[in-house]
Each structure stands twice: as structure tokens, then as C-alpha cells.
Design a protein around this motif. Structure first.
Motif, PDB file in Angstrom:
ATOM      1  N   ALA A 293       0.814  -1.219   0.000  1.00 35.80           N
ATOM      2  CA  ALA A 293       0.000   0.000   0.000  1.00 35.80           C
ATOM      3  C   ALA A 293       0.849   1.272   0.000  1.00 35.80           C
ATOM      4  N   ARG A 294       2.148   1.144  -0.232  1.00 32.65           N
ATOM      5  CA  ARG A 294       3.011   2.332  -0.377  1.00 32.65           C
ATOM      6  C   ARG A 294       3.297   2.574  -1.860  1.00 32.65           C
ATOM      7  N   THR A 295       3.686   3.790  -2.177  1.00 33.75           N
ATOM      8  CA  THR A 295       3.976   4.187  -3.555  1.00 33.75           C
ATOM      9  C   THR A 295       5.486   4.249  -3.750  1.00 33.75           C
ATOM     10  N   VAL A 296       5.983   3.574  -4.802  1.00 33.28           N
ATOM     11  CA  VAL A 296       7.419   3.533  -5.040  1.00 33.28           C
ATOM     12  C   VAL A 296       7.735   3.858  -6.493  1.00 33.28           C
ATOM     13  N   VAL A 297       8.960   4.314  -6.711  1.00 30.71           N
ATOM     14  CA  VAL A 297       9.532   4.469  -8.044  1.00 30.71           C
ATOM     15  C   VAL A 297      10.701   3.495  -8.132  1.00 30.71           C
TER      16      VAL A 297
END
Length: 313
Positions: A293-297
Motif C-alpha cells: 500500500a506504499r507508492t514507489v519508483v
């Protein structure tokens, strides 16, 4: 920050079951959702490198699922791309998610037709033991009998019953918890901590065998129909061996809620990776479940090596 921002859904073991010739199902991936809703899977095999930058603070809703049958379900994007409020979902998606109704089915709770079809398939009851000796009772559908335990990160596990459907297996699960004292959940943080200093497998096997024997003895006396008591050992994925064996390793020193991270994966058990960082010979246990549920690049990022490594010993 440049690059596509992906929403992490978690670590999944969707490889072929252990019964398949020459394959133990060891095909874990980190599943990522693109802004358009499409999915990308990043391999987590030994030797693979994983690099990412946590692009935003906090957790965001993963949407919800509509279950159509035992083999078909639809993922529905969160309409508001809202912050997560209940674990990995916003309030609205939590209410709309079919899977939340599973645990009330055996108590007479309402389920939609698609979910009912899923629950009416064969299910298995298992007893799993983790690296520190903690054990639990759990259930798996016939289609994901092996994969469920791979995703749980068990070191040793045994199946103790085969039930006609999901209603019966959950009655049995509650019975084992109530009368044998086996819990139905072991915290992911506890699993990760235990892998920094796992108990010898022979000792864990003895613990698991004892709990499984107790569960089978209880089930043999149960006044419940439509199930069989079984004695079958689960086959652990081969790539978990290096992480489940006693060795000198450390907890990953950085929180996964911010910053840049990058390492080479040496092994994987459940959602926990044995990671090698550039610039040190030490090995670290990384709980990749913390990324859900986290946003990553994604990118060629690297984790900082602790300045005073002696403090880790």
C-alpha cells in the motif's frame, strides 16, 4: 522525482504448486499497480536486484475485489485513490470488498453468489510453524493449497484436514483455536524478527509435528461432517532454505516508509528477503511486506550501509 509511481500490492507466490514435476513453485514477485490500473511484476528470485524510492509518505488504498467464482475475480481500483484507513484499504473499498465476508460465512453470514462459489470448493486446514517457533492454524483453498503457505513464510507446516468447502474448514479452524489454543495469526514483524536468528529446523519440525498431532487427535473426535483428517507435510520452496537456516544476519536497519533502498536478494521466505547490500559482507532480513500500500519508483537505488556496523552485532 522522475519515473512511474507504482502502488505496491505485496509479495505473491503464484508459481506452480510443489506437486508439479521439477518445480517447487519458487516464483515470487513484488506486484505493483501502475497509475492506469495495470499490473507489473518484479521478480524476487535469488540474485535479482531490487531498487526503489518510496515516493510518498503514508499508505494508499489498494482498491477492492469482486469474486465471481473459484477461479475468477475482478480487481476494482479505488475511485478516489484515497489514503488507506483499514489496513490497505479506504473505508469505502473495505465495505465493498467481497473477501471481508469470508470469515462470517460459517456463522451463517451473507455472501454474494460469486464468493459462495469460491467458498464451496475444497479447502485444507494446516498447522504452520515459523522461524522462532510460533505456530498457527490456518486455511487454504484447494487451488492455492501450496501457495498460501509459501506466502505465509512458514518454515515447517503440515496439513491436518481436507474439508468439502470453506464453511466446514473454518468451523474446524475455530475448533482448533478454541480447544487446542493455536492462534490464527502470527504478526509479520514477529516472523521477520525470528528470521534474524531462526531455530534449528529439527526443533521447529518437532514443534510443528506436536501441534499437528494434537490438532488431528482433536479433529478425529469432532462432531462435524464433510471432512477427512489427513497427515501431509507441506513442501517449503527451495529458495527459502538459506533464510530459514541458522546463520549470522541482521534486521534491515532502515524503515521502508521513506527514502531510497536497493539490494540484491539472496533468498526469500514469505515476504521476507535475505538482502545483500553493496559495501558490506553482512546480510540483512528485509520485511518487504512493509511496502504494501506504499507508492514507489523503481530504479538503480542503493541502501545506505550502517555507519557503525559493530552496533548490529
Amino acid at each position: 522525482m522522475t519515473g512511474t509511481r507504482y502502488l505496491v500490492h505485496g509479495v505473491f507466490w503464484d508459481g506452480a504448486p510443489a506437486a508439479s514435476a521439477g518445480h517447487d513453485g519458487g516464483s515470487p514477485v513484488l506486484r505493483l499497480q501502475s497509475p492506469s490500473g495495470g499490473f507489473r511484476e518484479v521478480s524476487l528470485q535469488p540474485g535479482d536486484r531490487l531498487g526503489f524510492d518510496v515516493a510518498a509518505r503514508g499508505r494508499f488504498c489498494l482498491g477492492h475485489h469482486k469474486v465471481h467464482s473459484a477461479t475468477s475475480r475482478t480487481h476494482v481500483l479505488c475511485a478516489a485513490s484515497a489514503p488507506a484507513a483499514k489496513g490497505k484499504q479506504c473505508e469505502r473499498c473495505f465495505v465493498l470488498d467481497d473477501s471481508r465476508l469470508i470469515h462470517d460465512f460459517h456463522r451463517g453470514g451473507y455472501v454474494p453468489d460469486g464468493l459462495r462459489t469460491y467458498l464451496l470448493q475444497e479447502h485444507w486446514l494446516y498447522v504452520a510453524t515459523f522461524a522462532g517457533g510460533a505456530s498457527k492454524v490456518g486455511t487454504a483453498s484447494g487451488l492455492r493449497k501450496w501457495n498460501r503457505l509459501a506466502e505465509q513464510g512458514a518454515v515447517v507446516a503440515r496439513y491436518v484436514a481436507r474439508a468439502q468447502d470453506g464453511r466446514v474448514v473454518r468451523i474446524l479452524e475455530d475448533m482448533v483455536t478454541r480447544e487446542a489454543g493455536l492462534v490464527q495469526q502470527v504478526r509479520s514483524a514477529a516472523k521477520a524478527d525470528a528470521l534474524t536468528s531462526p531455530s534449528p529446523e529439527a526443533a521447529l519440525d518437532a514443534v510443528n509435528a506436536g501441534h499437528a498431532a494434537g490438532a488431528r487427535a482433536l479433529l478425529a473426535q469432532a462432531a462435524v461432517e464433510d471432512f477427512d483428517v489427513v497427515d501431509e507435510r507441506w513442501v517449503r520452496p527451495g529458495q527459502a532454505a538459506a533464510l530459514c537456516s541458522p546463520a549470522l544476519r541482521h534486521a534491515y536497519p532502515h524503515a521502508l516508509d521513506d527514502g531510497q533502498h536497493g539490494f540484491t536478494i539472496a533468498a526469500l521466505s514469505g515476504a521476507n528477503a535475505l538482502a545483500r547490500l553493496a559495501g558490506t559482507d553482512s546480510e540483512f532480513v528485509v520485511n518487504l511486506g512493509q511496502l504494501a500500500a506504499r507508492t514507489v519508483v523503481l530504479g538503480d537505488f542503493a541502501s545506505d550501509v550502517p555507519a557503525v556496523q559493530e552496533s548490529l552485532f
